[in-house]
Design an enzyme around this catalytic site. Structure first.
Site, PDB file in Angstrom:
ATOM      1  N   LYS A  71       0.802  -1.229   0.000  1.00  0.00           N
ATOM      2  CA  LYS A  71       0.000   0.000   0.000  1.00  0.00           C
ATOM      3  C   LYS A  71       0.838   1.284   0.000  1.00  0.00           C
ATOM      4  CE  LYS A  71      -4.279  -1.684   2.052  1.00  0.00           C
ATOM      5  NZ  LYS A  71      -5.233  -1.600   3.155  1.00  0.00           N
ATOM      6  N   ASP A 107     -10.204   3.008   1.959  1.00  0.00           N
ATOM      7  CA  ASP A 107     -10.385   2.367   3.274  1.00  0.00           C
ATOM      8  C   ASP A 107     -11.084   3.300   4.273  1.00  0.00           C
ATOM      9  OD1 ASP A 107      -9.361  -0.183   2.834  1.00  0.00           O
ATOM     10  OD2 ASP A 107      -7.303   0.383   3.352  1.00  0.00           O
ATOM     11  N   GLY A 131      -3.839   0.541  16.538  1.00  0.00           N
ATOM     12  CA  GLY A 131      -3.090   0.271  15.314  1.00  0.00           C
ATOM     13  C   GLY A 131      -2.682   1.580  14.651  1.00  0.00           C
ATOM     14  N   GLY A 133      -1.076   1.197  11.283  1.00  0.00           N
ATOM     15  CA  GLY A 133      -0.641   0.712   9.977  1.00  0.00           C
ATOM     16  C   GLY A 133      -1.454   1.342   8.846  1.00  0.00           C
ATOM     17  N   ALA A 135      -4.319   0.546   7.222  1.00  0.00           N
ATOM     18  CA  ALA A 135      -5.761   0.736   7.389  1.00  0.00           C
ATOM     19  C   ALA A 135      -6.033   1.816   8.433  1.00  0.00           C
ATOM     20  CB  ALA A 135      -6.414  -0.578   7.801  1.00  0.00           C
ATOM     21  N   ASN A 154      -0.813   2.176  19.835  1.00  0.00           N
ATOM     22  CA  ASN A 154      -0.124   1.232  18.959  1.00  0.00           C
ATOM     23  C   ASN A 154       0.997   0.536  19.716  1.00  0.00           C
ATOM     24  OD1 ASN A 154       0.053   0.058  16.338  1.00  0.00           O
ATOM     25  ND2 ASN A 154       1.972   1.146  16.006  1.00  0.00           N
TER      26      ASN A 154
END
Ligand code: NAP
Length: 288
Positions: A71, A107, A131, A133, A135, A154
């Site tokens: 990505k 997304d 998170g 990352g 997404a 995170n």
């Protein structure tokens, strides 16, 4: 699926890719609208990204979805990347327009629509994202247009801090950063309206693990787990038991796919057909 000389090709690239439900979802949509398109899953390891992208132009592939681990790296091979995807530094959709490749990221809008579809108003809410990352970055950018505050937890705190810095550059909301620990979750969830899991914790085959211990989930919290395999993760199971409102990852999958479908075909995506195709595939896999 019948393939013809003129069948137009789309696909998803990633590594691993076997688990992807995008082929099932998009092929069901093409069939429903009688479109002569076909969607494939391409296993593309890191070192093959450049030739794979050159092949999109060379073979006249109409469009691609891009997933882990490409990505971020894919941006360097595209001719144009839209403003939001440039800001967040990740692309999940590529469109081939007469040999020029355009990138965007669906997304974030997928996650927002999943929340809205399930009756959640995000405006003015206090959000917590687990998170930092690909997404998570997309969700953070989209949600931060609406929410009052955002806390990013995170495992690697520096990654959350880097996301927070990017957000503060473009958005005027309160953004906090913490390491993903039980103590920090306990403190943060007391002041959270919407909790989003954007880590793979709880994803098959590790279905018995959860990012949040059940006792830390206050009733009244909205818990959105973007993991969709299984549909009901351990986190969502525990959250239901605690009286939280729960949202699984299937609606996000469908709503991130729908704008891509429109960009490739020019047609509105048949959302319900796509959702049913995904649910059928998950039922085959997990039997529930
Ligand atoms: P990614 O870019 O690899 O990011 C993964 C994030 O999860 C990172 O922040 C990582 O922390 C954290 N993480 C990974 N393993 C962890 C562990 N064992 N304990 C604590 N934190 C952990 O992945 P992604 O593309 O954002 O995808 C994340 C998940 O969302 C995947 O399960 C994917 O299938 C799902 N997803 C769903 C949809 C949908 O449409 N429903 C769309 C996209 C993604 P570090 O920074 O410390 O490494």
């Amino acid at each position: 699926m019948t393939l013809h000389l003129r069948t137009r090709l789309c696909g998803v690239i990633g590594d691993p890719i076997e688990h992807s439900l995008s082929p099932v979802m998009h092929n069901a949509a093409f069939r429903e609208l009688g479109l002569d398109y076909a969607y494939f899953a391409f296993h593309v390891p890191k070192e093959s990204l450049k030739p794979a992208i050159l092949g999109v132009v060379g073979l006249g592939i109409v469009g691609l979805n891009v997933t882990i681990p490409h990505k971020l790296q894919v941006l360097r091979y595209l001719d144009h990347v839209d403003e939001e995807a440039s800001r967040l530094g990740a692309v999940n959709t590529v469109i081939n327009r007469d040999g020029r490749l355009y990138g965007c990221n669906t997304d974030g809008i997928g996650a927002l629509r999943a929340l809205e579809q399930n009756g959640v108003t995000v405006k003015g809410k206090r959000s917590t994202l687990m998170g930092a990352g690909g997404a998570s970055r997309a969700i953070a950018f989209k949600l931060s247009e609406h929410v009052r505050s955002m806390t990013i937890l995170n495992r690697t705190k520096s990654r959350a801090a880097s996301l927070a810095r990017s957000l503060r550059r473009y958005r005027n909301i309160e953004v906090k950063v913490k390491e993903l620990t039980e103590e920090n979750l306990s403190e943060t969830l007391r002041e959270t309206d919407i909790l989003i899991n954007a880590t793979p914790i709880g994803m098959w085959p590790n279905v018995d693990v959860t990012p949040v211990r059940k006792e830390l989930l206050p009733s009244g919290l909205t818990v959105f787990d973007i993991v969709y395999n299984p549909i009901q993760t351990r986190l969502l199971h525990d959250a239901s038991k605690r009286g939280c409102r729960v949202i699984d990852g299937v609606d996000m999958l469908v709503h991130q796919g729908a704008p891509a479908f429109k960009l490739w075909t020019g047609r509105e995506a048949p959302i319900e057909v796509m959702r049913k195709a995904v649910l059928r595939a998950l039922k085959r896999k997990f039997g529930s």
